[in-house]
Design an enzyme around this catalytic site. Structure first.
Site, PDB file in Angstrom:
ATOM      1  N   ASN A   1       0.798  -1.233   0.000  1.00  0.00           N
ATOM      2  CA  ASN A   1       0.000   0.000   0.000  1.00  0.00           C
ATOM      3  C   ASN A   1       0.832   1.284   0.000  1.00  0.00           C
ATOM      4  O   ASN A   1       0.318   2.372   0.236  1.00  0.00           O
ATOM      5  CB  ASN A   1      -0.970   0.008   1.188  1.00  0.00           C
ATOM      6  CG  ASN A   1      -0.228   0.013   2.514  1.00  0.00           C
ATOM      7  OD1 ASN A   1       0.999  -0.118   2.547  1.00  0.00           O
ATOM      8  ND2 ASN A   1      -0.956   0.162   3.603  1.00  0.00           N
TER       9      ASN A   1
ATOM     10  N   ASP B   1       6.026 -16.407  14.809  1.00  0.00           N
ATOM     11  CA  ASP B   1       7.013 -16.286  15.857  1.00  0.00           C
ATOM     12  C   ASP B   1       6.285 -16.311  17.197  1.00  0.00           C
ATOM     13  O   ASP B   1       5.280 -15.624  17.371  1.00  0.00           O
ATOM     14  CB  ASP B   1       7.750 -14.949  15.705  1.00  0.00           C
ATOM     15  CG  ASP B   1       9.248 -15.112  15.805  1.00  0.00           C
ATOM     16  OD1 ASP B   1       9.703 -15.505  16.893  1.00  0.00           O
ATOM     17  OD2 ASP B   1       9.950 -14.850  14.823  1.00  0.00           O
TER      18      ASP B   1
ATOM     19  N   ASP C   1      10.910 -18.082  20.049  1.00  0.00           N
ATOM     20  CA  ASP C   1      11.932 -17.077  20.300  1.00  0.00           C
ATOM     21  C   ASP C   1      12.594 -17.211  21.671  1.00  0.00           C
ATOM     22  O   ASP C   1      11.892 -17.382  22.681  1.00  0.00           O
ATOM     23  CB  ASP C   1      11.237 -15.704  20.221  1.00  0.00           C
ATOM     24  CG  ASP C   1      12.204 -14.542  20.334  1.00  0.00           C
ATOM     25  OD1 ASP C   1      12.978 -14.335  19.408  1.00  0.00           O
ATOM     26  OD2 ASP C   1      12.176 -13.848  21.377  1.00  0.00           O
TER      27      ASP C   1
ATOM     28  N   GLU D   1      14.428 -21.424  18.944  1.00  0.00           N
ATOM     29  CA  GLU D   1      15.656 -20.633  18.921  1.00  0.00           C
ATOM     30  C   GLU D   1      16.359 -20.957  20.232  1.00  0.00           C
ATOM     31  O   GLU D   1      16.051 -20.379  21.269  1.00  0.00           O
ATOM     32  CB  GLU D   1      15.368 -19.137  18.830  1.00  0.00           C
ATOM     33  CG  GLU D   1      16.671 -18.337  18.666  1.00  0.00           C
ATOM     34  CD  GLU D   1      16.568 -16.863  19.051  1.00  0.00           C
ATOM     35  OE1 GLU D   1      17.373 -16.082  18.539  1.00  0.00           O
ATOM     36  OE2 GLU D   1      15.724 -16.490  19.879  1.00  0.00           O
TER      37      GLU D   1
ATOM     38  N   HIS E   1      17.202 -12.966  10.447  1.00  0.00           N
ATOM     39  CA  HIS E   1      17.030 -11.524  10.693  1.00  0.00           C
ATOM     40  C   HIS E   1      17.955 -11.000  11.794  1.00  0.00           C
ATOM     41  O   HIS E   1      17.962  -9.800  12.063  1.00  0.00           O
ATOM     42  CB  HIS E   1      15.579 -11.252  11.076  1.00  0.00           C
ATOM     43  CG  HIS E   1      15.226 -11.883  12.395  1.00  0.00           C
ATOM     44  ND1 HIS E   1      15.201 -13.253  12.582  1.00  0.00           N
ATOM     45  CD2 HIS E   1      14.937 -11.342  13.593  1.00  0.00           C
ATOM     46  CE1 HIS E   1      14.906 -13.512  13.831  1.00  0.00           C
ATOM     47  NE2 HIS E   1      14.740 -12.381  14.478  1.00  0.00           N
ATOM     48  N   ASP E   2      18.687 -11.902  12.456  1.00  0.00           N
ATOM     49  CA  ASP E   2      19.605 -11.482  13.518  1.00  0.00           C
ATOM     50  C   ASP E   2      21.063 -11.577  13.082  1.00  0.00           C
ATOM     51  O   ASP E   2      21.963 -11.326  13.880  1.00  0.00           O
ATOM     52  CB  ASP E   2      19.445 -12.384  14.755  1.00  0.00           C
ATOM     53  CG  ASP E   2      18.129 -12.172  15.463  1.00  0.00           C
ATOM     54  OD1 ASP E   2      17.593 -11.045  15.399  1.00  0.00           O
ATOM     55  OD2 ASP E   2      17.631 -13.130  16.081  1.00  0.00           O
TER      56      ASP E   2
END
Ligand code: GLC
Ligand code: CA
Length: 568
Positions: A23, A98, A200, A257, A329-330
C-alpha cells in the site's frame, strides 16, 4: 524414526516489514506477502515463517509484543491474516508464526497494570525484585547492553527484570497463571489453522530465583545474563508442559531458537518425544562471536566452519532434525560471513547454497538469500535502525576503536544487513514499495534482484529452485531427508564433502564443494559416478555423460557437485 509431516519440508523466513509493501507506506505487509505466495511456491517453499506481526511498539522490531491477539496495524488486519492462511493452504503451504513468550512489551496491559498497582495480580506476571545493599538484585548484563534490572519509577529499591531491552520485561514462567495465558494464546492461533511456531529466545524462560551475581566478565562490572541461564536447570519442565497441552495435540511444527542448551539435552529437545520438532543449528554462527562484542570477532576460518558443521550434523543423527540456516534476521548475510573473499560471487553463492541445501535437517531460507543479497554499507551510525547495532557500536567505541572502525564492525555484523528491503526489481527502491522504504534498500539491487534473475536461466535464483527440486525429487528425497551424513575427504584442507546414504540402498549421494583457490582432483576409491545430479557451473550434457563411470572428480575453485555414486 517415525515419519512426521514436516521432515521433508523446505522453509522460508519472511521478515514482514521488509518483504513486500502493498500500500505504499514503506512498510512490508500481509497484502505484500499474499501477493508473493506464487513466487514462494514456485521456488519450492513449503513452510513460511513470519517474524512477529503482532501489535507492538516496535522497540525491538516486533519482538516486543503488546497484544498477542492482534495484528499490528502497519501489517494489515486479522481478515488479511486469515486470507493469507487460506491462500497458503490452497497452495499446500504452511504458515508458522514467531512465538515470543520469554518477555512481552512494557506496553502490554499486564505490565502496565503491574506498574500501576503493586497489589495487582499482574505483579506476579513479571519479576519485580528488591535490590541488594542499595544495588540492583544482581550484576547481569542484558543482551542489548546495560543491566537487566530496571528501577521501578516511584518505588524505592524495586527493580524489574529484562534480559533484552528495558521495554521487554521478562514474563514469570513460575506463575501457573502466566503459563495458562500463554498456552491459551498458542491454542487460539493453532485453532485458526496456523501450522506451528518458531519459538523465540526460549531457553531464557527459566531463571534462578535467587538471582545470584557472578564474577564480572567486562569492564562494566557486569556479567552476561547467559551465565545464569547456563547455570540454572529445569527449563525442560516448562517446555514439556507447553508441548503437551499445545503443540503435541495439534501435531504442530515447532522450531526452537535455542542457545546455551546443555549438551546432553538434545534428545529431550528434539528427539521423537522432544519439546520441539526441531531447533536451529547456530553452531556456525557461534564462530562469529567475539569475546567482548562484535568488535573483537574473528573472520570465520574454513576448516573451523567445516568441522563445526560436521560435528553438529553428527550430533543430531539418530536423535532428530536440526533446522539449517546460513542467515536470519539477527545475522549478517551468510555469503558475506561464510564465503572467502574470492568466492563472493554468483558461483561461490551457488556453492554455499549446495552445501546448505544438501545437509541433513530442515533448510530455512531467509528472504533474499535465494538471490544472494549481501551486507549493506551505511555512512553513519544514525543510518542504522537496529537497537543491538547501536549498543555494539558504543561497545566498540568504548574499547578504543575509531568511528570508522566501529562503523566497519557494524557493516560486518549488524542485524540491519538482513533487514534491508527484499530486492524484487531493478526499479526504484528495488520494487519493494511505491513509497519510501522504512529502511533504505541496498544499492546493489540494480544487479541483485528477483526479476532479473528469474529471466536468467543460470542465475542463483534458478539454481536454488533446481537444488530444492532435486531435494524433493521422488527418487532422492528419502536419501536427502533421512540419509546419514558421512563426512568425506577431510584430509583436503579446502574441500567440504560428504555422503548422504541409507542403509538399504546401493547408491549414495556425494556432495563435494571446493572452497579453495586451487583446482583439486579427488579419487573416489571404491566408488563410481552413476550420475551428475547438479553442478554449480554451466554444465553441458556431454559433461554429464563424460562423468559417468569415472572414479575421480576434478573441481575448479568454487565448484560444487552433487553426484549419485555406487560402490564398485
Ligand atoms: C530473538 C530474536 C531477536 C530478538 C530477541 C528478543 O533472538 O530473534 O530478533 O531481538 O529474540 O526477542
Ligand atoms: Ca505497507
Amino acid at each position: 524414526m517415525t515419519k512426521r509431516w514436516w521432515h521433508d519440508k523446505v522453509a522460508y523466513q519472511i521478515y514482514p516489514k521488509s518483504f513486500c509493501d502493498s500500500n505504499g507506506d514503506g512498510i512490508g505487509d500481509l497484502g505484500g506477502i499474499i501477493s508473493k505466495l506464487d513466487y514462494l511456491k514456485d521456488l519450492g517453499v513449503d513452510i513460511i515463517w513470519l517474524s512477529p506481526i503482532y501489535e507492538s511498539p516496535f522497540v525491538d522490531q516486533g519482538y516486543d509484543i503488546s497484544d498477542y491477539y492482534k495484528i499490528a496495524q502497519c501489517f494489515g488486519t486479522m481478515e488479511e491474516f486469515d486470507t493469507l492462511l487460506a491462500e497458503a493452504k490452497s497452495r499446500n503451504m504452511y504458515v508458522i508464526m514467531d512465538l515470543v513468550v520469554n518477555h512481552c512489551s512494557s506496553q502490554h496491559k499486564w505490565f502496565q497494570e503491574a506498574l500501576a498497582n503493586p497489589k495487582s495480580e499482574y505483579r506476579d506476571y513479571f519479576y519485580f525484585v528488591k535490590g541488594k545493599n542499595g544495588q540492583p538484585p544482581s550484576n547481569y548484563r542484558s543482551y542489548f547492553g546495560g543491566s537487566t534490572w530496571e528501577p521501578v519509577k516511584g518505588e524505592k529499591d524495586m527493580y524489574y527484570l529484562h534480559m533484552f531491552a528495558k521495554e521487554q520485561p521478562d514474563l514469570n514462567w513460575e506463575n501457573p497463571k502466566v503459563r495458562e495465558q500463554i498456552y491459551r494464546m498458542i491454542n487460539w492461533w493453532l485453532n485458526k489453522g496456523l501450522a506451528g511456531f518458531r519459538i523465540d529466545a526460549i531457553i531464557n524462560i527459566k531463571k534462578d530465583l535467587e538471582f545470584p551475581s557472578f564474577e564480572a566478565d567486562g569492564e562494566d562490572g557486569l556479567v552476561s545474563c547467559t551465565k545464569m541461564v547456563d547455570e540454572v536447570t529445569g527449563v525442560g519442565d516448562f517446555l514439556k508442559e507447553m508441548s503437551a497441552v499445545t503443540f503435541e495435540p495439534k501435531d504442530a511444527f515447532t522450531v526452537g531458537e535455542v542457545f546455551n542448551m546443555k549438551k546432553e539435552e538434545m534428545e529431550a529437545f528434539i528427539g521423537e518425544e522432544g519439546y520441539f520438532s526441531s531447533m536451529f543449528d547456530f553452531s556456525a554462527h557461534l564462530l562469529t562471536l567475539g569475546e567482548h562484542g562484535w568488535y573483537d570477532a574473528k573472520p570465520v576460518e574454513f576448516k573451523a566452519w567445516r568441522q563445526t558443521l560436521i560435528s553438529s550434523q553428527l550430533e543430531a543423527e539418530g536423535i532428530g532434525f536440526k533446522s539449517n540456516i546460513i542467515e536470519n534476521h539477527d545475522e549478517p548475510r551468510g555469503v558475506c560471513t561464510f564465503l572467502p573473499d574470492y568466492a563472493r560471487n554468483e558461483q561461490g553463492k551457488k556453492m554455499l547454497a549446495t552445501t546448505f541445501l544438501t545437509l541433513r535437517g530442515i533448510p530455512f531460507i531467509y528472504q533474499g538469500q535465494e538471490i544472494g543479497m549481501t551486507n549493506c554499507r551505511r555512512n553513519d551510525i544514525s543510518e542504522y535502525d537496529d537497537i543491538n547495532t547501536h549498543d555494539q557500536y558504543q561497545v566498540a567505541l568504548d574499547a578504543g576503536l575509531t568511528k570508522e572502525e566501529a562503523l566497519k564492525v557494524c557493516h560486518d555484523h549488524s542485524r540491519d544487513n538482513a533487514r534491508t528491503p527484499m530486492q524484487w526489481k531493478a526499479t526504484k527502491h528495488a520494487g519493494f514499495t511505491a513509497g519510501t522504504p522504512w529502511l533504505p534498500v541496498n544499492l546493489n539491487y540494480f544487479s541483485v534482484n528477483v526479476e532479473t534473475q528469474a529471466r536468467k536461466p543460470e542465475s542463483l535464483l534458478n539454481y536454488y529452485k533446481e537444488l530444492i527440486a532435486l531435494r524433493k525429487f521422488p527418487a532422492y528425497s528419502e536419501i536427502f531427508v533421512y540419509g546419514d551424513f558421512v563426512p568425506a575427504f577431510l584430509e583436503y584442507d579446502n574441500i567440504f564433502a560428504y555422503y548422504r546414504s541409507l542403509a538399504d540402498t546401493s547408491v549414495q549421494i556425494l556432495v563435494i564443494a571446493n572452497y579453495g583457490r586451487e583446482i583439486q582432483t579427488l579419487p573416489l576409491g571404491n566408488m563410481l559416478v552413476e550420475k551428475v545430479l547438479l553442478m554449480n557451473t554451466d554444465f553441458k550434457d556431454d559433461l554429464r555423460r563424460e562423468a559417468r563411470g569415472k572414479c575421480c572428480v576434478t573441481l575448479q575453485s568454487c565448484e560444487a557437485v552433487v553426484l549419485l555414486v555406487s560402490e564398485i
